[in-house]
Structure formats: C-alpha cells, structure tokens
Design an enzyme around this catalytic site. Structure first.
Site: not given
Ligand code: PAF
Length: 286
Positions: A30, A34, A36-37, A61, A147-148
C-alpha cells in the site's frame, strides 16, 4: 522500471513476455515503502525472473475512515526507491481501475478471520481478500511475498489461494526491524517522537513475554503486560494473545510443545501497531 496504471496496460506488457516463460514474483503493497517492503522485493528478485510491486491503498480493508485518510501516501518517493532497488514493474492503479463496481463478494476463512485483527477490525480481511483476488487474477504471479509482521494476513492469504484455487505460491518473509527492535511499518512514520520512543517497548515486551512463558501461564504474562502498558497513558492494549501458530486457535494456561505465536496490537496515541513473536519449543517448559 516499467510503470502501469491500468490493468490492460499491465496485462498487454505481461502477455508480450509470455513466450519468454519468465517466473513472476509479486509484492503487493500500500506504498509508503520501507526496508521491510524492500526485503520482500529482494526475495522476489532472488526467487523469480520478473519482480512486480503494486502500490494500492485499498479502501475496502480500512474499517476506520480516519485511518484510511491518514494512511501515508508518497508515490514519487516510492517509485524512486523501487527503481533504486531494481524492481522490474510497478503497478499503481486508481481505485476505479480495480473496482469499476463496488465489490460485494464475501469470504469466510473459518476461525482464521474471526480472531485477533479479524475481531478488532471488522471487514478488514474481507477487503484484503477482495483486492488480492483481483491482483492475482490480473497479474497471475507464480509467487507472492508477504511479511510475517502481518502474520494473520499471511495465513489468510494462504487460505485464500486454496479457496480460489489459484496457482500462486505464498512466500512468508521475516519481520524487518528498526535498530531498536520496532517492527518496520508504514504507520511508524505517523508516530510523534514521544510515541515512537514508547513504541520501542513493544519488541522488548514481546521478548520479555516469550521468556516468561517458559514458566508462567499465559494469563499471568498477559496480566503483567497489561500492567506495564497501563503505566503509559499514551498506550492502549488492543489484544495480546498466544495462539497455535498454524490455526491461530488461542492457548491458555502453560504452553505445550505445539508451535505457538504471541501476537499483540496496541494503540500508540491514535496509531495502531502490531507485532508478533514465534514461541519455539526450545524455550518452552514441557
Ligand atoms: O499488507 C498490506 O500492505 C495489504 O494488506 C496488502 C497485502 C497490500 C493488500 O492491500
């Protein structure tokens, strides 16, 4: 890095590569990226021929409209970071591109989506399933990297791909932490300096809890944790649970030898943070 904002543009591009038989590694995000991504991207690059990241703040969400409004957005900086780290493709659609019509499908993951985040953020996992089912359908990746830190989400995504019968391997990746141990999260950027200092206690408390659980009961540890958190008026515990690491069924009393995980969610001011720690059998009293 190729950037696409439409499904058609992205699909045409991927179709044009089809005769190369490249494996596709997908990192859904989203934004507000950072390290982590970036670690997810590094895994995608290591395990697949072509890496694709998406940046899409998925309205479905967010159960709290203020949370959606304040969610950090920095597409230019994110784009630069992904280019720097060798991402091949970035997909950045607008909301209408993913949801030409309001989504209405509803998912049921049994116990998995009723507890923890599911209980505290109604509709959250349904929104995650709605967006990921669309992304998997558009991209058709071979592997997707999660990520966990969002441990429950990772389990739910595994259940989702089984339910949808899509052939994508879900690859869990370890939590990446700041030097003081705080789990990296896009939400950390929203903390004030004081809140950020307090948030550094989360990993300390989780490690402390893991050690205590070798002798004390889950209820005793939860009670002590609650007391420690209550010392700080800026903090509010949403939950602390110790669960079966595969089913997320809650444990009580003393831990047994089953793989377990402790999960926490707490508010630091207005910002909600989550973290977890695996409780391995080596540190359990059996
Ligand atoms: O973990 C996230 O950033 C979100 O839940 C995801 C997996 C990108 C779905 O919108």
């Amino acid at each position: 890095m190729q950037i696409f904002t439409t499904r058609k543009g992205l699909r045409d591009y991927l179709n044009s590569l089809e005769n190369k038989h490249l494996s596709l590694g997908f990192v859904p995000t989203m934004g507000a990226l950072h390290p982590g991504h970036i670690s997810l991207l590094e895994s995608a690059k290591k395990h697949c021929d072509l890496s694709i990241c998406s940046i899409f703040v998925n309205p479905g969400q967010f159960n709290d409209p203020d949370d959606l409004k304040r969610y950090p957005r920095m597409p230019e900086k994110d784009g630069e970071l992904l280019t720097k780290h060798g991402c091949d493709v970035l997909f950045m659609p607008e909301v209408e591109e993913i949801y030409p019509e309001k989504p209405n499908e509803s998912y049921d993951f049994g116990h998995l989506d009723k507890v923890l985040e599911g209980a505290h953020r109604p509709g959250h996992f349904n929104g995650v399933a709605q967006v990921l089912s669309r992304f998997f359908n558009i991209l058709r990746p071979d592997r997707a990297f999660f990520g966990e830190k969002d441990y429950q989400q990772m389990l739910i995504v595994k259940a989702l791909v089984k339910q949808l019968d899509v052939k994508v391997e879900i690859v869990p990746c370890p939590i990446v932490r700041e030097p003081d141990g705080l789990a990296m999260s896009s939400r950390n950027a929203l903390l004030s300096q004081k809140e950020r200092e307090l948030a550094a206690n989360i990993p300390i408390w989780m490690n402390w809890a893991a050690k205590q659980l070798t002798g004390a009961t889950i209820e005793e540890v939860k009670h002590s944790l609650q007391e420690a958190i209550q010392q700080h008026p800026e903090l509010r515990l949403d939950y602390f649970e110790v669960c079966d690491a595969e089913t997320l069924k809650p444990f009580s009393g003393h831990l047994n030898a089953k793989p377990a995980i402790a999960l926490i969610a707490l508010f630091c001011g207005k910002i909600r943070l989550i973290d977890n720690i695996r409780l391995n059998s080596y540190n359990l009293k059996v």
